[in-house]
Scaffold this motif. Structure first.
Motif, PDB file in Angstrom:
ATOM      1  N   THR A 193       0.966  -1.275   0.335  1.00 52.59           N
ATOM      2  CA  THR A 193      -0.236   0.047  -0.002  1.00 52.59           C
ATOM      3  C   THR A 193       0.961   1.361  -0.189  1.00 52.59           C
ATOM      4  N   ARG A 247      -6.828   2.637   6.910  1.00 51.14           N
ATOM      5  CA  ARG A 247      -6.766   2.460   5.341  1.00 51.14           C
ATOM      6  C   ARG A 247      -7.552   3.964   5.277  1.00 51.14           C
ATOM      7  N   GLU A 248      -7.889   4.017   3.967  1.00 52.46           N
ATOM      8  CA  GLU A 248      -8.851   5.659   3.996  1.00 52.46           C
ATOM      9  C   GLU A 248     -10.027   5.708   4.115  1.00 52.46           C
ATOM     10  N   THR A 267      -0.631   7.937   2.114  1.00 52.08           N
ATOM     11  CA  THR A 267      -1.806   8.941   0.923  1.00 52.08           C
ATOM     12  C   THR A 267      -1.463  10.595   1.749  1.00 52.08           C
ATOM     13  N   CYS A 322      -3.609   3.780   0.764  1.00 53.06           N
ATOM     14  CA  CYS A 322      -4.958   3.659   0.216  1.00 53.06           C
ATOM     15  C   CYS A 322      -5.089   2.383   0.382  1.00 53.06           C
TER      16      CYS A 322
END
Length: 120
Positions: A7, A29-30, A10, A44
């Protein structure tokens, strides 16, 4: 070696770097709830394509960290939530069920765009 999870970070929660001073890195995670996101390195979410276990390697960009212990729910949390707590202390028994322990120096700073991989 086979990549079992990959991953990219971000964004970084405002308080997430503080955990590095405690030898921890927390990911999610987002789409994480805002109160949790503040403390996490957001990424992501990738697909876990193998078993997370001692003997695997964690790679942060190009730095490799041997995995020394994996908590009972760490793999499930990573698979379902992209959530994992990494401890840079080399313990051979997981301190908490969602923790993965690794050996190596604590990253001084991570930036958005950093690649996170587990390889078997």
């Amino acid at each position: 070696m086979t990549v079992i999870y990959q991953t990219t970070i971000t964004r970084i929660g405002q308080s997430a770097p503080d955990a590095l001073s405690d030898k921890m890195l927390i990911t999610f995670r987002e789409g994480a709830p805002a109160d949790i996101e503040e403390y996490c390195f957001i990424h992501c979410h990738g697909e876990l394509k193998g078993t997370l276990r001692p003997g695997n390697q964690l790679e942060l960009d190009d730095i490799c960290y041997p995995v020394t212990a994996v908590g009972d729910v760490a793999e499930q949390n990573l698979r379902e939530l992209g959530h994992i707590t990494l401890r840079f202390d080399g313990q051979t028994e997981a301190e908490f069920p969602g923790t993965v322990h690794v050996t190596g120096p604590v990253p001084e700073a991570l930036q958005a765009g950093c690649t996170v991989k587990f390889v078997a």
